[in-house]
Design a protein around this motif. Sequence first.
Motif, PDB file in Angstrom:
ATOM      1  N   TRP A   1     -56.557  44.831  67.351  1.00 21.07           N
ATOM      2  CA  TRP A   1     -56.712  46.033  68.187  1.00 21.07           C
ATOM      3  C   TRP A   1     -57.269  47.163  67.323  1.00 21.07           C
ATOM      4  O   TRP A   1     -56.612  47.587  66.379  1.00 21.07           O
ATOM      5  CB  TRP A   1     -55.351  46.421  68.777  1.00 21.07           C
ATOM      6  N   ASN A   2     -58.459  47.628  67.646  1.00 17.70           N
ATOM      7  CA  ASN A   2     -58.998  48.820  66.998  1.00 17.70           C
ATOM      8  C   ASN A   2     -58.472  50.028  67.758  1.00 17.70           C
ATOM      9  O   ASN A   2     -58.886  50.305  68.882  1.00 17.70           O
ATOM     10  CB  ASN A   2     -60.530  48.797  67.016  1.00 17.70           C
ATOM     11  N   ILE A   3     -57.543  50.724  67.122  1.00 14.73           N
ATOM     12  CA  ILE A   3     -56.834  51.828  67.773  1.00 14.73           C
ATOM     13  C   ILE A   3     -57.695  53.083  67.671  1.00 14.73           C
ATOM     14  O   ILE A   3     -57.978  53.556  66.575  1.00 14.73           O
ATOM     15  CB  ILE A   3     -55.499  52.097  67.053  1.00 14.73           C
TER      16      ILE A   3
ATOM     17  N   GLN B   1     -63.588  69.013  67.706  1.00 14.83           N
ATOM     18  CA  GLN B   1     -62.489  68.355  68.423  1.00 14.83           C
ATOM     19  C   GLN B   1     -62.807  66.891  68.730  1.00 14.83           C
ATOM     20  O   GLN B   1     -61.981  66.159  69.247  1.00 14.83           O
ATOM     21  CB  GLN B   1     -62.174  69.114  69.715  1.00 14.83           C
ATOM     22  N   GLY B   2     -64.043  66.468  68.442  1.00 17.40           N
ATOM     23  CA  GLY B   2     -64.424  65.067  68.639  1.00 17.40           C
ATOM     24  C   GLY B   2     -64.076  64.276  67.391  1.00 17.40           C
ATOM     25  O   GLY B   2     -62.921  64.169  67.016  1.00 17.40           O
ATOM     26  N   ALA B   3     -65.101  63.719  66.738  1.00 19.03           N
ATOM     27  CA  ALA B   3     -64.873  62.912  65.542  1.00 19.03           C
ATOM     28  C   ALA B   3     -65.128  63.765  64.305  1.00 19.03           C
ATOM     29  O   ALA B   3     -66.259  63.995  63.901  1.00 19.03           O
ATOM     30  CB  ALA B   3     -65.784  61.695  65.545  1.00 19.03           C
ATOM     31  N   GLN B   4     -64.064  64.249  63.685  1.00 17.18           N
ATOM     32  CA  GLN B   4     -64.231  65.185  62.561  1.00 17.18           C
ATOM     33  C   GLN B   4     -64.895  64.536  61.361  1.00 17.18           C
ATOM     34  O   GLN B   4     -65.786  65.119  60.733  1.00 17.18           O
ATOM     35  CB  GLN B   4     -62.862  65.746  62.146  1.00 17.18           C
ATOM     36  N   SER B   5     -64.473  63.319  61.025  1.00 14.81           N
ATOM     37  CA  SER B   5     -64.992  62.729  59.793  1.00 14.81           C
ATOM     38  C   SER B   5     -66.487  62.456  59.918  1.00 14.81           C
ATOM     39  O   SER B   5     -67.234  62.574  58.948  1.00 14.81           O
ATOM     40  CB  SER B   5     -64.231  61.456  59.443  1.00 14.81           C
TER      41      SER B   5
ATOM     42  N   ALA C   1     -60.812  44.160  69.641  1.00 13.45           N
ATOM     43  CA  ALA C   1     -61.239  45.040  70.736  1.00 13.45           C
ATOM     44  C   ALA C   1     -60.770  46.458  70.463  1.00 13.45           C
ATOM     45  O   ALA C   1     -59.645  46.679  70.013  1.00 13.45           O
ATOM     46  CB  ALA C   1     -60.648  44.566  72.060  1.00 13.45           C
ATOM     47  N   THR C   2     -61.641  47.413  70.768  1.00 14.54           N
ATOM     48  CA  THR C   2     -61.238  48.817  70.746  1.00 14.54           C
ATOM     49  C   THR C   2     -60.464  49.121  72.019  1.00 14.54           C
ATOM     50  O   THR C   2     -60.842  48.680  73.099  1.00 14.54           O
ATOM     51  CB  THR C   2     -62.484  49.710  70.697  1.00 14.54           C
ATOM     52  N   ALA C   3     -59.375  49.853  71.881  1.00 11.60           N
ATOM     53  CA  ALA C   3     -58.684  50.351  73.072  1.00 11.60           C
ATOM     54  C   ALA C   3     -58.075  51.707  72.732  1.00 11.60           C
ATOM     55  O   ALA C   3     -57.605  51.933  71.619  1.00 11.60           O
ATOM     56  CB  ALA C   3     -57.602  49.373  73.533  1.00 11.60           C
TER      57      ALA C   3
ATOM     58  N   ALA D   1     -59.894  53.403  63.156  1.00 12.15           N
ATOM     59  CA  ALA D   1     -61.257  53.876  62.874  1.00 12.15           C
ATOM     60  C   ALA D   1     -61.379  55.376  63.076  1.00 12.15           C
ATOM     61  O   ALA D   1     -61.990  55.833  64.023  1.00 12.15           O
ATOM     62  CB  ALA D   1     -62.260  53.144  63.776  1.00 12.15           C
ATOM     63  N   GLY D   2     -60.799  56.145  62.214  1.00 12.94           N
ATOM     64  CA  GLY D   2     -60.972  57.599  62.258  1.00 12.94           C
ATOM     65  C   GLY D   2     -60.556  58.106  60.899  1.00 12.94           C
ATOM     66  O   GLY D   2     -59.474  57.760  60.432  1.00 12.94           O
ATOM     67  N   SER D   3     -61.403  58.883  60.237  1.00 10.65           N
ATOM     68  CA  SER D   3     -61.177  59.170  58.817  1.00 10.65           C
ATOM     69  C   SER D   3     -60.897  60.636  58.528  1.00 10.65           C
ATOM     70  O   SER D   3     -60.997  61.079  57.391  1.00 10.65           O
ATOM     71  CB  SER D   3     -62.378  58.686  57.999  1.00 10.65           C
ATOM     72  N   SER D   4     -60.549  61.424  59.536  1.00  9.40           N
ATOM     73  CA  SER D   4     -60.118  62.806  59.302  1.00  9.40           C
ATOM     74  C   SER D   4     -58.768  62.764  58.592  1.00  9.40           C
ATOM     75  O   SER D   4     -58.182  61.698  58.413  1.00  9.40           O
ATOM     76  CB  SER D   4     -59.952  63.528  60.641  1.00  9.40           C
ATOM     77  N   ASP D   5     -58.242  63.953  58.256  1.00  7.01           N
ATOM     78  CA  ASP D   5     -56.932  64.004  57.605  1.00  7.01           C
ATOM     79  C   ASP D   5     -55.874  63.321  58.485  1.00  7.01           C
ATOM     80  O   ASP D   5     -55.115  62.477  58.014  1.00  7.01           O
ATOM     81  CB  ASP D   5     -56.577  65.470  57.333  1.00  7.01           C
TER      82      ASP D   5
ATOM     83  N   LEU E   1     -65.709  44.923  69.046  1.00  5.94           N
ATOM     84  CA  LEU E   1     -66.387  45.641  70.127  1.00  5.94           C
ATOM     85  C   LEU E   1     -65.839  47.060  70.220  1.00  5.94           C
ATOM     86  O   LEU E   1     -64.615  47.256  70.244  1.00  5.94           O
ATOM     87  CB  LEU E   1     -66.146  44.942  71.468  1.00  5.94           C
ATOM     88  N   ALA E   2     -66.725  48.032  70.302  1.00  8.79           N
ATOM     89  CA  ALA E   2     -66.312  49.427  70.468  1.00  8.79           C
ATOM     90  C   ALA E   2     -66.133  49.728  71.955  1.00  8.79           C
ATOM     91  O   ALA E   2     -66.443  48.903  72.815  1.00  8.79           O
ATOM     92  CB  ALA E   2     -67.351  50.353  69.852  1.00  8.79           C
ATOM     93  N   ASP E   3     -65.622  50.919  72.253  1.00  6.31           N
ATOM     94  CA  ASP E   3     -65.431  51.307  73.654  1.00  6.31           C
ATOM     95  C   ASP E   3     -65.313  52.815  73.754  1.00  6.31           C
ATOM     96  O   ASP E   3     -64.446  53.414  73.129  1.00  6.31           O
ATOM     97  CB  ASP E   3     -64.146  50.651  74.189  1.00  6.31           C
TER      98      ASP E   3
ATOM     99  N   ILE F   1     -59.309  49.002  58.257  1.00  2.00           N
ATOM    100  CA  ILE F   1     -59.864  50.312  58.608  1.00  2.00           C
ATOM    101  C   ILE F   1     -61.383  50.221  58.666  1.00  2.00           C
ATOM    102  O   ILE F   1     -62.024  49.773  57.715  1.00  2.00           O
ATOM    103  CB  ILE F   1     -59.461  51.378  57.560  1.00  2.00           C
ATOM    104  N   PHE F   2     -61.943  50.640  59.789  1.00  4.50           N
ATOM    105  CA  PHE F   2     -63.395  50.828  59.873  1.00  4.50           C
ATOM    106  C   PHE F   2     -63.678  52.281  59.529  1.00  4.50           C
ATOM    107  O   PHE F   2     -63.020  53.182  60.051  1.00  4.50           O
ATOM    108  CB  PHE F   2     -63.909  50.549  61.287  1.00  4.50           C
ATOM    109  N   THR F   3     -64.666  52.494  58.683  1.00  2.06           N
ATOM    110  CA  THR F   3     -64.969  53.866  58.291  1.00  2.06           C
ATOM    111  C   THR F   3     -66.456  53.995  57.992  1.00  2.06           C
ATOM    112  O   THR F   3     -67.102  53.003  57.661  1.00  2.06           O
ATOM    113  CB  THR F   3     -64.107  54.263  57.059  1.00  2.06           C
ATOM    114  N   ALA F   4     -66.983  55.204  58.129  1.00  2.96           N
ATOM    115  CA  ALA F   4     -68.385  55.445  57.773  1.00  2.96           C
ATOM    116  C   ALA F   4     -68.409  56.129  56.411  1.00  2.96           C
ATOM    117  O   ALA F   4     -67.737  57.140  56.216  1.00  2.96           O
ATOM    118  CB  ALA F   4     -69.052  56.321  58.831  1.00  2.96           C
ATOM    119  N   GLN F   5     -69.136  55.550  55.455  1.00  7.47           N
ATOM    120  CA  GLN F   5     -69.224  56.118  54.103  1.00  7.47           C
ATOM    121  C   GLN F   5     -70.666  55.983  53.626  1.00  7.47           C
ATOM    122  O   GLN F   5     -71.217  54.893  53.663  1.00  7.47           O
ATOM    123  CB  GLN F   5     -68.296  55.361  53.139  1.00  7.47           C
TER     124      GLN F   5
END
Length: 445
Positions: free
Chosen positions: A123-125, A332-336, A94-96, A217-221, A56-58, A234-238
């Motif tokens: 825990w999805n950090i 400044q939001g989701a770079q990837s 769970a996302t937190a 779940a964040g794929s920036s540097d 679940l996302a949040d 790792i959750f990632t969008a590709q």
Amino acid sequence: MSHPSPIHLNVFVHTTGHHEASWLYPGSEPERTTDVGFYRELAAIAERGKFDSLFLADQLAVGRSVKHVAQGKLEPLTLLAALAGATERIGLIATASTTYSEPYNLARQFASLDHISGGRAGWNIVTSWSAEAAGNFGLAQRNSHADRYRRATEYVEVVRKLWDSWEDDARIYDRTRGVYADPGRIHAIDHGGEEFRVRGPLDIPRSPQGNPVLVQAGSSDEGRGFAARNAEAIFTAQQELGEAQAFYADVKGRAGALGRDPSGIKILPGLSPILGSTEAEAQALEDQLNDLTLPEVGLKHLSQRFDGFDFSVFPLDARIPIEAFPSPKTVQGAQSRSQIILNVVERERPTLRQLLRRLAGGRGHKVLAGTPDRIADHIQHWTESRAADGFNIMPATFPGGLAAFVDEVVPILQRRGLFRTDYAGRTLRDHYGLNWPQSRYARSA
Ligand SMILES: Cc1cc2nc3c(=O)[nH]c(=O)nc-3n(C[C@H](O)[C@H](O)[C@H](O)COP(=O)(O)O)c2cc1C
């Protein structure tokens, strides 16, 4: 440890479906997104399909497009505690946010979920990219991308220490001497860092998995560096095989350089399958969903990905000039995610309307319309090409899209020997084939 499945499947549970128009699709039940029974049904379907986990996302803020997009949902940890009692094997992630909570609170919530579920918690950090969330926690504006990751790094360190603060055998239950626990095996953590001062120990004994599984779940540097240090999944969008392979090699390489076993990190790109019994039928279903979208909704979502940049000044049926896009590096939001969208624009040169339709199904995640064999081929090809260890399945519609995947694609993967036909273990660590972490305090004793 049980033998892990060669590939891993997680289902990303999200309102009436991942397609932004899913609630308008015939048969959808948007009034049920706050009904625990709806989520029990989805969990039962995923467990029937032997999925490793559900997630679940949040966002910690109501979405800007609430007028036109179904958003009703429930707080993830609360909902997963309910689903723990309604399921037996499936992992519960769970996302937190590390930006808008304190480590002590979160450590006890996830330890509790791990106890309640018999070792199935993850825990999805996330660092929370949403600008709106800041206003819900007393901030005039969101902290910078770099500051959020800095806090996240120390935050996770504190949570892990707290999870370790009780050694596994700290409770000795010696009734003859009246000794419940050995205080020598329950440790203050005495953490004093830049962001947090936490004495510890946790007020909850160590949980079945030792540490609930850490997902990222964040794929920036910065996100990759953080994942290489901490993540076990790792959750990632590709969108493209080559990009996914490069990401896979990069993150596993970084983990190896830090002394971690790269196979202890499962990389799961998002995949939104749209199934049909023929290619034409699947394509028609995707078109039907895309025809239900409103450009004003897509424009809001696109703008949000680029820190509020207004794309509505461009005509819908013309190509957007590439130089008009703000640089993803300054986002400044989701770079990837903004980088992925820019890559799509550079590769495909769509009109604005085409781009909005392209993003309506997966918000930048890969959408694949096709027959069950075609979807299974894709999953096999990417996992065999070291682009993925499995997939984060994002059905366009719930429950129908999930049921179709479980009934039509999972059996193909099982016949090919790629996916388990039954659960071999009990815990989420068992399903993902992850090691059980010993308490650092027991190790050092
Ligand atoms: C599958 C997936 C799910 C995500 N879920 C959330 C979420 O629930 N809440 C959130 O704030 N961010 C979520 N994110 C965003 C990331 O956690 C991260 O904040 C964002 O990508 C920015 O990080 P980056 O700049 O490192 O890419 C998700 C990302 C992915 C790929």
